[in-house]
Design a protein around this motif. Structure first.
Motif, short mmCIF file in Angstrom:
data_model
loop_
_atom_site.label_atom_id
_atom_site.label_comp_id
_atom_site.label_asym_id
_atom_site.label_seq_id
_atom_site.Cartn_x
_atom_site.Cartn_y
_atom_site.Cartn_z
N ALA A 5 -29.60 28.65 1.16
CA ALA A 5 -29.45 30.10 1.13
C ALA A 5 -29.70 30.65 2.53
O ALA A 5 -30.50 30.09 3.29
CB ALA A 5 -30.41 30.72 0.13
N PHE A 6 -29.01 31.72 2.84
CA PHE A 6 -29.20 32.37 4.14
C PHE A 6 -28.83 33.83 4.00
O PHE A 6 -28.19 34.25 3.04
CB PHE A 6 -28.39 31.68 5.24
CG PHE A 6 -26.93 31.48 4.93
CD1 PHE A 6 -25.98 32.41 5.35
CD2 PHE A 6 -26.50 30.36 4.23
CE1 PHE A 6 -24.63 32.21 5.08
CE2 PHE A 6 -25.15 30.16 3.95
CZ PHE A 6 -24.21 31.09 4.38
N LYS A 7 -29.26 34.62 4.98
CA LYS A 7 -28.91 36.04 4.96
C LYS A 7 -28.18 36.40 6.24
O LYS A 7 -28.33 35.76 7.28
CB LYS A 7 -30.15 36.91 4.77
CG LYS A 7 -31.15 36.85 5.90
CD LYS A 7 -32.34 37.76 5.61
CE LYS A 7 -33.32 37.73 6.78
NZ LYS A 7 -34.39 38.70 6.58
N MET A 8 -27.35 37.43 6.11
CA MET A 8 -26.56 37.95 7.22
C MET A 8 -26.61 39.47 7.12
O MET A 8 -27.04 40.02 6.10
CB MET A 8 -25.12 37.45 7.13
CG MET A 8 -24.99 35.93 7.15
SD MET A 8 -23.31 35.36 6.77
CE MET A 8 -23.20 35.71 5.01
N ASN A 9 -26.14 40.16 8.15
CA ASN A 9 -26.16 41.62 8.15
C ASN A 9 -24.76 42.19 8.21
O ASN A 9 -23.98 41.87 9.12
CB ASN A 9 -26.97 42.12 9.36
CG ASN A 9 -28.41 41.70 9.29
OD1 ASN A 9 -29.08 41.95 8.31
ND2 ASN A 9 -28.88 41.02 10.32
N SER A 42 -21.74 31.66 -3.24
CA SER A 42 -21.76 33.08 -3.59
C SER A 42 -22.41 33.87 -2.47
O SER A 42 -23.32 33.38 -1.80
CB SER A 42 -22.56 33.31 -4.88
OG SER A 42 -21.98 32.66 -5.97
N ILE A 43 -21.94 35.11 -2.30
CA ILE A 43 -22.53 36.03 -1.34
C ILE A 43 -22.80 37.33 -2.10
O ILE A 43 -21.91 37.86 -2.76
CB ILE A 43 -21.62 36.29 -0.13
CG1 ILE A 43 -21.29 34.97 0.58
CG2 ILE A 43 -22.28 37.28 0.83
CD1 ILE A 43 -20.24 35.10 1.68
N PHE A 53 -26.75 38.19 1.15
CA PHE A 53 -27.51 37.00 0.75
C PHE A 53 -26.50 35.98 0.26
O PHE A 53 -25.73 36.24 -0.66
CB PHE A 53 -28.50 37.36 -0.36
CG PHE A 53 -29.09 36.18 -1.06
CD1 PHE A 53 -30.07 35.42 -0.45
CD2 PHE A 53 -28.63 35.79 -2.31
CE1 PHE A 53 -30.60 34.31 -1.09
CE2 PHE A 53 -29.16 34.68 -2.96
CZ PHE A 53 -30.15 33.95 -2.34
N ALA A 54 -26.48 34.82 0.90
CA ALA A 54 -25.53 33.77 0.53
C ALA A 54 -26.27 32.55 0.00
O ALA A 54 -27.35 32.22 0.49
CB ALA A 54 -24.70 33.38 1.75
N PRO A 96 -31.59 31.23 7.91
CA PRO A 96 -31.82 30.38 6.75
C PRO A 96 -33.03 30.90 5.96
O PRO A 96 -33.98 31.40 6.55
CB PRO A 96 -32.12 29.01 7.33
CG PRO A 96 -31.84 29.10 8.79
CD PRO A 96 -31.77 30.52 9.17
N LEU A 97 -32.95 30.76 4.65
CA LEU A 97 -34.06 31.18 3.79
C LEU A 97 -34.71 29.98 3.14
O LEU A 97 -34.03 28.99 2.82
CB LEU A 97 -33.52 32.14 2.72
CG LEU A 97 -32.88 33.41 3.26
CD1 LEU A 97 -32.24 34.22 2.13
CD2 LEU A 97 -33.90 34.27 3.99
#
Length: 104
Positions: A5-9, A42-43, A53-54, A96-97
Motif C-alpha cells: 500500500a502507498f499514498k499519493m497526492n 485499487s486506488i 490510497f493505493a 509506502p505505508l
C-alpha cells in the motif's frame, strides 16, 4: 502473494479527471502490470485531503512503482503529471505505508 500500500497526492479539483483517466487505463499499461505480477490493484481517494490510497497484490518482488524505466510507464507518468503531485521525472510522489493489521 504479498500486498503493498502507498499514498499519493492528487492536485485540488482533479478528482474527476483522475478517475476518468483510470477508467480509460491504457490496455498496454494494464498488460505490463499484470505481466509483472501486479493484481487486485485499487486506488481510493480521501476527498477531504486529496490523498490517494493505493493497494495492490504483488506476485514477485516489485510493485507498480518499480516499472518506471519502461516507456509506457514514463508516458503514463507524463500524462498524469498535471493532475497529481510528481517528482522531477514525472513519477508520482509516493509514500509506502506500513501494514499494521490484516484480516482474511
Amino acid at each position: 502473494m504479498k500486498r503493498a500500500a502507498f499514498k499519493m497526492n492528487l492536485n485540488p479539483g482533479q478528482a474527476e479527471e483522475y478517475k476518468k483517466r483510470h477508467d480509460e487505463l491504457w490496455p498496454e499499461l494494464k498488460k505490463l502490470l499484470k505481466d509483472n505480477g501486479i493484481s487486485d490493484y485499487s486506488i481510493f481517494l480521501d476527498e477531504e485531503t486529496n490523498i490517494l490510497f493505493a493497494v495492490q497484490k504483488q506476485d514477485g518482488s516489485g510493485s507498480s512503482q518499480d516499472l518506471g524505466s519502461t516507456e509506457i510507464v514514463q508516458k503514463w507518468w507524463a500524462y498524469m503529471a498535471e493532475v497529481m503531485e510528481t517528482n522531477p521525472d514525472n513519477s508520482p510522489v509516493s509514500v509506502p505505508l506500513t501494514e499494521v493489521f490484516h484480516m482474511e
